[in-house]
Design a protein around this motif. Sequence first.
Motif, short mmCIF file in Angstrom:
data_model
loop_
_atom_site.label_atom_id
_atom_site.label_comp_id
_atom_site.label_asym_id
_atom_site.label_seq_id
_atom_site.Cartn_x
_atom_site.Cartn_y
_atom_site.Cartn_z
N ARG A 283 0.81 -1.22 0.00
CA ARG A 283 0.00 0.00 0.00
C ARG A 283 0.84 1.27 0.00
O ARG A 283 0.42 2.30 -0.53
CB ARG A 283 -0.88 0.05 1.26
N ALA B 37 -6.40 2.30 5.35
CA ALA B 37 -5.57 3.17 4.52
C ALA B 37 -5.65 4.62 4.99
O ALA B 37 -5.56 5.54 4.20
CB ALA B 37 -5.98 3.06 3.06
N ASN C 63 -6.78 2.70 -2.82
CA ASN C 63 -6.16 2.37 -1.53
C ASN C 63 -6.82 3.20 -0.42
O ASN C 63 -6.17 4.01 0.23
CB ASN C 63 -4.65 2.65 -1.60
#
Length: 98
Positions: A40, A79, A74
Motif C-alpha cells: 500500500r 488506509a 487504496n
Amino acid sequence: MPARHQITPNYRMDDLGLSAKERNAARYRLEDGLEAWGQRWELLGHTVRCQHCHAMQRASKAPLPFSHADGCANTGEFAQHPWRDLAQLLEQLPKVGG
Ligand SMILES: [Zn+2]
C-alpha cells in the motif's frame, strides 16, 4: 478518556516465554504485515507515499488521516494512518540480543 490497556515500555514478546512455534507465528505476522504495508505504501525520506495515487504525507502529519487523490483504490479503514500502522508493525520487532 477511556482506560487504556497498559504495556510496560520494555515489554517484548520474547520476554513472555513464547514457544518456538509461537515465536515463529509472531515472525510471520510481522513479515506478512510489513509485506501488506509495502503493497500500500512506500517510504520516501520523511514522507510516506500511497502506492496507488502517489499522494504523500510527512511523518509530522501522522496523526491526521491520509489524504488520497480522488478515485484512489487504496482507501478505507486500513488506509488512513500509514505511519501508525508502520509503528505498530515495528513494535513487534524482536529485541536486540534476544
Ligand atoms: Zn492513495
